[in-house]
Design an enzyme around this catalytic site. Sequence first.
Site, PDB file in Angstrom:
ATOM      1  N   LYS A  69       0.807  -1.229   0.000  1.00 56.13           N
ATOM      2  CA  LYS A  69       0.000   0.000   0.000  1.00 56.13           C
ATOM      3  C   LYS A  69       0.843   1.284   0.000  1.00 56.13           C
ATOM      4  O   LYS A  69       0.479   2.258  -0.649  1.00 56.13           O
ATOM      5  CB  LYS A  69      -0.961   0.011   1.184  1.00 56.13           C
ATOM      6  CG  LYS A  69      -2.119  -0.968   1.019  1.00 56.13           C
ATOM      7  CD  LYS A  69      -3.126  -0.815   2.145  1.00 56.13           C
ATOM      8  CE  LYS A  69      -4.248  -1.823   2.005  1.00 56.13           C
ATOM      9  NZ  LYS A  69      -5.285  -1.654   3.037  1.00 56.13           N
ATOM     10  N   ASP A 106     -10.057   2.919   1.895  1.00 54.18           N
ATOM     11  CA  ASP A 106     -10.191   2.377   3.261  1.00 54.18           C
ATOM     12  C   ASP A 106     -10.767   3.442   4.194  1.00 54.18           C
ATOM     13  O   ASP A 106     -11.562   3.134   5.090  1.00 54.18           O
ATOM     14  CB  ASP A 106      -8.821   1.942   3.808  1.00 54.18           C
ATOM     15  CG  ASP A 106      -8.299   0.676   3.154  1.00 54.18           C
ATOM     16  OD1 ASP A 106      -9.118  -0.172   2.757  1.00 54.18           O
ATOM     17  OD2 ASP A 106      -7.063   0.525   3.050  1.00 54.18           O
TER      18      ASP A 106
END
Length: 285
Positions: A69, A106
């Site tokens: 990420k 997210d």
Amino acid sequence: MGLRRLGVIGWPVEHSRSPAMHNAALAVTGLDGEFAYERVAVAPDALAATLGELATAGFAGVNVTIPHKEEALALAGDASPAARAIGAANTLTFGVEGAIRADNTDAPGLLDALGEPVPRSAMILGAGGSARAAAHALRSTGAAVAVWNRSPERARRLAVDLGVAAVDGPVGADVLVNCTSVGLHDPAETFKSLPLTTDDLGRYACVVDLVYRDGGTELLRQAEQRGCRCVDGLEILVRQGARSFQIWTGRPAPLDVMRRAARSEHSHPQLPESPPGRRDGPAGA
Ligand code: NDP
């Protein structure tokens, strides 16, 4: 135009529920002739080389999971302000001539999962990538956010970067968000590894556990017994996936279909499939 590819890149990635969830969403929205979603195993040192190949191999976008990420954000030419502030991207979109745009779904996905009422205060456990996304999301609503981490230095760094408070131990709040990996492998470890007793859970109206596992987590089992509203890691997975789906396809995501696909793949194999012909419409439509 040929089929446009979507996927999830990570290492390991074979247990990801995203392909089932996204392919179910593509089918029910009639986009399965245009897009298909697959798993792409990318070794820890292979991200930079792989991203260039994905764009030329017909990928329109990918979700990004552990351990890529942070690097995904660094490799993208363009990024949303939220992804930059968080320092991590979970959604990449490939544009013309290999241009890569990074987003972080997210963070808004957590807020979608929490729904109303928006918490005025939050206690976050953990200081890794998902804790940074949670802190950014909750801070953006004006909530007072406190962060505890096993390694305090990492919590302090998160606190400085994102304008929240690092604390030595959990304080009471509207919502408790577990962003550690505690409880993933051994439920019995949960209340040994976290600085909480089961009675402490009474200090939170709502408890969110990003960890998900077949049979549920001990943290949520105890929270439920104490009357807390509970949000599990699969709902978080569905909500970030729904945001990614919308970025790539421009369509609202069919939440119920995604939920059913994410939950049914491993956890409830005994449940029958939905009856043929029964189709959920896009959320909000
Ligand atoms: P990171 O590796 O970035 O962070 C892991 C965090 O867990 C750190 O804060 C670490 O503390 C803490 N931790 C690990 N082991 C222990 C332990 N034994 N005791 C106390 N703290 C511990 O991971 P992510 O932030 O990306 O993800 C965290 C977890 O959230 C994942 O394991 C996954 O289960 C879940 N997740 C779920 C998602 C979903 O969609 N539902 C999305 C993303 C993550 P320290 O800094 O001290 O090492």
